[in-house]
Design an enzyme around this catalytic site. Sequence first.
Site, PDB file in Angstrom:
ATOM      1  N   LYS A 163       0.866  -1.188   0.000  1.00 27.56           N
ATOM      2  CA  LYS A 163       0.000   0.000   0.000  1.00 27.56           C
ATOM      3  C   LYS A 163       0.894   1.226   0.000  1.00 27.56           C
ATOM      4  O   LYS A 163       1.757   1.362   0.860  1.00 27.56           O
ATOM      5  CB  LYS A 163      -0.896  -0.039   1.234  1.00 27.56           C
ATOM      6  N   ASP A 191      -3.478   4.812  -0.380  1.00 23.00           N
ATOM      7  CA  ASP A 191      -4.233   5.403   0.740  1.00 23.00           C
ATOM      8  C   ASP A 191      -3.980   6.901   0.774  1.00 23.00           C
ATOM      9  O   ASP A 191      -2.850   7.351   0.960  1.00 23.00           O
ATOM     10  CB  ASP A 191      -3.786   4.762   2.058  1.00 23.00           C
ATOM     11  N   GLY A 293      -4.243  -0.866  10.132  1.00 28.39           N
ATOM     12  CA  GLY A 293      -3.231  -0.809  11.182  1.00 28.39           C
ATOM     13  C   GLY A 293      -2.957   0.617  11.604  1.00 28.39           C
ATOM     14  O   GLY A 293      -3.203   1.555  10.830  1.00 28.39           O
TER      15      GLY A 293
HETATM   16  C1  NPQ Z   1      -4.113   4.406   7.736  1.00 28.52           C
HETATM   17  N1  NPQ Z   1      -2.132   3.485   8.914  1.00 28.52           N
HETATM   18  O1  NPQ Z   1      -4.460   3.348   7.262  1.00 28.52           O
HETATM   19  C2  NPQ Z   1      -3.114   4.491   8.871  1.00 28.52           C
HETATM   20  C3  NPQ Z   1      -2.759   5.853   9.211  1.00 28.52           C
HETATM   21  C4  NPQ Z   1      -1.672   6.137  10.155  1.00 28.52           C
HETATM   22  C5  NPQ Z   1      -0.501   1.778   8.516  1.00 28.52           C
HETATM   23  O2  NPQ Z   1      -1.095   3.352   6.921  1.00 28.52           O
HETATM   24  C6  NPQ Z   1       1.396   7.039  14.009  1.00 28.52           C
HETATM   25  C7  NPQ Z   1       0.279   6.433  14.528  1.00 28.52           C
HETATM   26  C8  NPQ Z   1       1.469   7.243  12.667  1.00 28.52           C
HETATM   27  C9  NPQ Z   1      -0.769   6.041  13.712  1.00 28.52           C
HETATM   28  C10 NPQ Z   1       0.492   7.079  10.467  1.00 28.52           C
HETATM   29  C11 NPQ Z   1      -1.276   2.949   8.039  1.00 28.52           C
HETATM   30  C12 NPQ Z   1       0.426   6.865  11.827  1.00 28.52           C
HETATM   31  C13 NPQ Z   1      -0.700   6.260  12.346  1.00 28.52           C
HETATM   32  C14 NPQ Z   1      -0.567   6.708   9.659  1.00 28.52           C
HETATM   33  C15 NPQ Z   1      -1.731   5.893  11.499  1.00 28.52           C
HETATM   34  O3  NPQ Z   1      -4.654   5.412   7.326  1.00 28.52           O
HETATM   35 MG    MG Z   2      -6.021   4.501   5.937  1.00 26.21          MG
END
Ligand code: NPQ
Ligand code: MG
Length: 372
Positions: A163, A191, A293
Amino acid sequence: MAVSVEAVELRRVALPLVSPFRTSFGTETHRDVLLIRVLTPDAEGWGECVAMNEPLYSSEYVDGAELVVRRHLLPRLWAAGPLEGAGVGPALAAVRGHHMAKCAIELAVLDAELRAAGVPLARHLGAVRAVVEAGVSVGIMPSVEELLDAVGGYLDQGYRRVKLKIGPGWDVAPVAAVRERFGGGVRLQVDANAAYSLADARHLAELDAFDLLLIEQPLPEDDLRGHATLAARIDTPVCLDESITSARVAAEAIALGSCAIVNIKAGRVGGYLEARRVHDVCMAADVPVWCGGMLETGIGRAANVALAALPGFSLPGDLSASARYFHRDLTRPFVLEDGCLRVPDGPGLGVDVILDVLDELTTSRELVRRPA
Ligand code: NPQ
Ligand code: MG
């Protein structure tokens, strides 16, 4: 089986990231996590609050979550008396929002309950798989060359899908470069974390050429109608993340045609039991889901892997090895085995917190006892 929570420890932990993680909303170098530990006569239980340091992904943030837990949620937990994990949501329902804070408490109580009963969380949730496919989320990079190096490294490690985080100025070119370098066999998705508007529809349609699995959350959280309009203007399937705050909203988004795929994050919907209800709604509508996540430690990661073992999770999740984010994890590290993560099969979360590591990384802790 109800458990009697005698005390709750609120603990803040700071984990440095192995490399900065840049998204359309900012750059993170550390994970500042709130952990909830519930103490009961028979077992303790752990929960992880995924709220970020700043309210950039959604309106929750970790200092606010800690305050809400202490001031508004724990008094309601005490008032409820002995309860099961399934009783936590109802006990806290009078408080609006604060899904990530509520999720952490529910997970801790579930963990304590299931450890005492000797039941794995995965089995409790209805898991049907012993391993889940691992995907990796790759941040926005300083250059396309660095992105290609990073993606190549993850593919060498065996990740089953990639991703790419995108935003205005970092979208079509990096996607084209990754397709060109690694070919059509790589499962690829993007994303946007709500960084676009409907006026960008024609630009986002340029991504149609790259056979993406999905585009995640292109528009703002509260714009279900806009997502439905966009979905009709592009070929790439629209997936929602930030917008899906409950099973009810998931049903509404599907009915409106706002998304064809759903990213499920327990923190965003208020708990793992509501996450299962989102899964059930989507499965009934034949909408594929995958597990999102939030850079979880081994505690939240164990729970996510358990959730992702449910039957409707038909796409690889943002479920990475611990080493994708952290030099040292708070539990035994999750590792890739043929591009998959093994679902823990011990009682509760099925992983134990390494207290030495935890103490070293702890920045604050407070024990709140149940009032007599
Ligand atoms: C998402 N996660 O799906 C999130 C957003 C995200 C794995 O892309 C610190 C804590 C930094 C939480 C960056 C992924 C972060 C966070 C991105 C969550 O949109
Ligand atoms: Mg997301």
